[in-house]
Design an enzyme around this catalytic site. Sequence first.
Site, PDB file in Angstrom:
ATOM      1  N   ARG A 106       7.690 -87.404  32.887  1.00 54.06           N
ATOM      2  CA  ARG A 106       7.395 -86.849  31.568  1.00 54.06           C
ATOM      3  C   ARG A 106       8.362 -85.711  31.263  1.00 54.06           C
ATOM      4  NH1 ARG A 106       3.611 -83.988  31.621  1.00 54.06           N
ATOM      5  NH2 ARG A 106       2.822 -84.203  33.749  1.00 54.06           N
ATOM      6  N   TYR A 254       9.606 -94.154  30.055  1.00 63.87           N
ATOM      7  CA  TYR A 254       8.858 -93.883  31.284  1.00 63.87           C
ATOM      8  C   TYR A 254       7.448 -93.337  31.073  1.00 63.87           C
ATOM      9  CZ  TYR A 254       8.222 -93.218  36.215  1.00 63.87           C
ATOM     10  OH  TYR A 254       7.750 -93.356  37.500  1.00 63.87           O
ATOM     11  N   LYS A 263      -1.376 -89.947  27.972  1.00 63.35           N
ATOM     12  CA  LYS A 263      -1.454 -88.505  27.685  1.00 63.35           C
ATOM     13  C   LYS A 263      -1.424 -88.210  26.183  1.00 63.35           C
ATOM     14  CE  LYS A 263      -1.145 -88.052  32.069  1.00 63.35           C
ATOM     15  NZ  LYS A 263      -2.096 -87.598  33.017  1.00 63.35           N
ATOM     16  N   HIS A 283      -8.199 -83.974  31.505  1.00 65.77           N
ATOM     17  CA  HIS A 283      -7.341 -84.562  32.534  1.00 65.77           C
ATOM     18  C   HIS A 283      -8.126 -84.594  33.845  1.00 65.77           C
ATOM     19  CE1 HIS A 283      -3.140 -84.332  34.706  1.00 65.77           C
ATOM     20  NE2 HIS A 283      -3.544 -85.567  34.567  1.00 65.77           N
ATOM     21  N   SER A 305      -1.008 -82.776  37.457  1.00 65.48           N
ATOM     22  CA  SER A 305      -0.303 -84.012  37.774  1.00 65.48           C
ATOM     23  C   SER A 305       0.191 -83.993  39.221  1.00 65.48           C
ATOM     24  CB  SER A 305       0.884 -84.176  36.832  1.00 65.48           C
ATOM     25  OG  SER A 305       0.414 -84.223  35.504  1.00 65.48           O
ATOM     26  N   CYS A 307      -1.484 -83.961  41.993  1.00 66.06           N
ATOM     27  CA  CYS A 307      -2.212 -83.040  42.879  1.00 66.06           C
ATOM     28  C   CYS A 307      -3.454 -83.684  43.487  1.00 66.06           C
ATOM     29  CB  CYS A 307      -2.578 -81.764  42.152  1.00 66.06           C
ATOM     30  SG  CYS A 307      -1.136 -80.740  41.818  1.00 66.06           S
ATOM     31  N   ASP A 330      -7.735 -90.453  36.100  1.00 71.44           N
ATOM     32  CA  ASP A 330      -6.819 -89.536  35.403  1.00 71.44           C
ATOM     33  C   ASP A 330      -7.426 -88.853  34.175  1.00 71.44           C
ATOM     34  OD1 ASP A 330      -4.087 -88.488  35.511  1.00 71.44           O
ATOM     35  OD2 ASP A 330      -3.752 -89.539  33.619  1.00 71.44           O
ATOM     36  N   ARG A 425       5.881 -94.902  40.807  1.00 66.08           N
ATOM     37  CA  ARG A 425       4.472 -95.173  40.503  1.00 66.08           C
ATOM     38  C   ARG A 425       4.134 -96.654  40.617  1.00 66.08           C
ATOM     39  NH1 ARG A 425       1.227 -90.632  38.173  1.00 66.08           N
ATOM     40  NH2 ARG A 425       2.682 -88.901  38.290  1.00 66.08           N
TER      41      ARG A 425
END
Length: 642
Positions: A106, A254, A263, A283, A305, A307, A330, A425
């Site tokens: 991002r 991406y 998001k 989130h 993100s 974590c 998420d 990912r």
Amino acid sequence: MFRVPQTILSSRWYAYTALKRSILPAVSQTSHLSGGVSVDSLQSELKNFVKESARLCNAKDVYVCDGSATEHNSLVAKLISDGRLTKLDKFENSYLVRTDPKDVARVESRTFMCTDNKSDSVPTPADGVKGTLGNWADATSMRRELKDKFTGCMTGRTLYVIPFSMGPVGSPLSKIGIQLTDSEYVVCSMRIMTRVGANVLNTLGSDSFVKCLHSVGYPLFGDRPDVHWPCNPADTVITQFPKQREIISYGSGYGGNSLLGKKCFALRIASCIAHDEGWLAEHMLILGITNPQGVKKYVAAAFPSACGKTNLAMMLPSLPGWKVECVGDDIAWMRFDSNGQLRAINPENGFFGVAPGTNMSSNPNAMKTILKNTIFTNVAHTSDGGVYWEGLEKEVPLIGKEVTSWLGDPWTPDSGKPAAHPNSRFCTPSSQCPVIDPAWEDPKGVPIEAIIFGGRRPDTIPLVYESFNWSHGVFVGASMRSEATAAAEHKGRVLLHDPFAMRPFFGYNFGKYMKYWHSIQERPGLTLPKIFHVNWFRKDSEGKFIWPGFGENSRVLEWIFKRVDSEDIAQSTPIGYIPKPGSLTTSNLPPIDMDSLFHMPQTELREEVEAVRTYFKQQVPNELPEAIGQQLSDFSERVENM
Ligand code: GTP
Ligand code: SPV
Ligand code: MN
């Protein structure tokens, strides 16, 4: 020699000329795919959106996705024949994609909330301080800029129309979006991450929808050849217009930049809708945990993100008799029902999970989820059709195999570079998760009894603590800090303030956001969830993680579970309640210095108080709710008196 001026070669010049000459594309069905929905059958607002966008972008043709497997297969076949996708023979219906190395995460610095008034979107920082709680752009000027960028940007490409539902199709808590994109990779990924299909159009009826326009920003004007991963990093912008419920994203293919349901919609736009309608878009992962007696509770947890949300959401508990089931990894949409119970749905349909670090011992359930129907991005691959990343050393023997890195180069463990990009990912359907919760698609949502905040803190912050009450819990969320990760463009090991794990995802002014969260307790008749904070990432003097994490985190969930039932197992400290000695189950753990996980010297806590004070002073000097300021003073006082 006569030289063609550079501007004439530029895509925009070409597109403008085409527009001026009125060489407009016919909005017709594309021929390279079978299936699809006819443009003429679309409801009028949608038809206009499609036609106007196709004209502006000068798309070669238009294809309205029906979400079928046939359609997916023909897109995959096209991507393979164009050399953009590699089939992975070791998995079923699974593929590998390598992006441009400049388009791997991002791009927070190029992400904007676009409104008329800056203060609607971001707080006003102190004089001379740069705001870090989101970027704002004037809606009118950004529209102008975007019109320029999008003019002709799909020249030579197909515009795909993706009707998608965030949340189960038809649920009263779900919301519909329509994404237009010129990327087949995005179409295939959106079909995993959201519910895509013709049935979404039926549910939509004549209602309005969130308009999402996306282009990779690489028009094929003239005889310009296409490239492996078209993108336009120099010109990338990701914009949200909350008032118009609109998202416009340019230049990146991406993840969160291009899968606009995630998001952009489910957090940035949805947090604005949620504020207006009285609910929460956060989130957060959602999990159900069942104790050996068969009692089940659901919790939601917000970590920044990369974590540990995906890992916690589907963990295999090390504690005997305990079970964890996954609702989402998420994003949580939560609202209080008529009985005052907070209920959450996962608006997504898939996991876009961090690959490195994922293995059979850290996250066996993710490893089982990704065995089929999965798109891997920027991982390494092995010559026998498998995948490889940092963390698989013990499980994927490399003897007799060649490894190709995420950059497409031959790779060996001695290469001195990672095989997979740190933000590589897997994109995989949630329904395939072996521990997907039976209620994960329940339109009513699941009852949330605890909210957990957390971050990567090498020191100071204990393994777990509980807030004293709701107001204190809101302060705990507001004062969160965490080390930067590879999920965005940040470099190096810096501690960033990341309130509520929402810093890159706030749809509106953080001052107003805190006030809103704080005010929830004033609503009559609510059962408020308890609020906790965890930290799996404390390090010893050699820089090693002290806590084993992953499945062992079930020990912390057990303590939280019991605290929700008000068991007398907590003791007060300046930061909050921590486990009473002996109340955290440590049987069968390798030897761990448990004390160091809860060690809070006054000097370190003082520094924490000062860091938060400075942050609030610099970032929200005028908009910090009084109650949160009071919480900070109370914290400071407790630290001084310890
Ligand atoms: P986003 O998808 O970016 O929002 O990330 P996320 O919060 O879902 O993070 P994820 O679960 O994918 O974890 C990111 C990284 O942290 C992975 O490399 C994990 O292996 C690592 N990680 C997760 N949980 C733990 C833990 O308990 N301890 C340690 N040491 N590492 C962990
Ligand atoms: C995050 O960065 O928090 C993610 C990955 O979940 S992305 O979809 O790229 O935003
Ligand atoms: Mn995330």
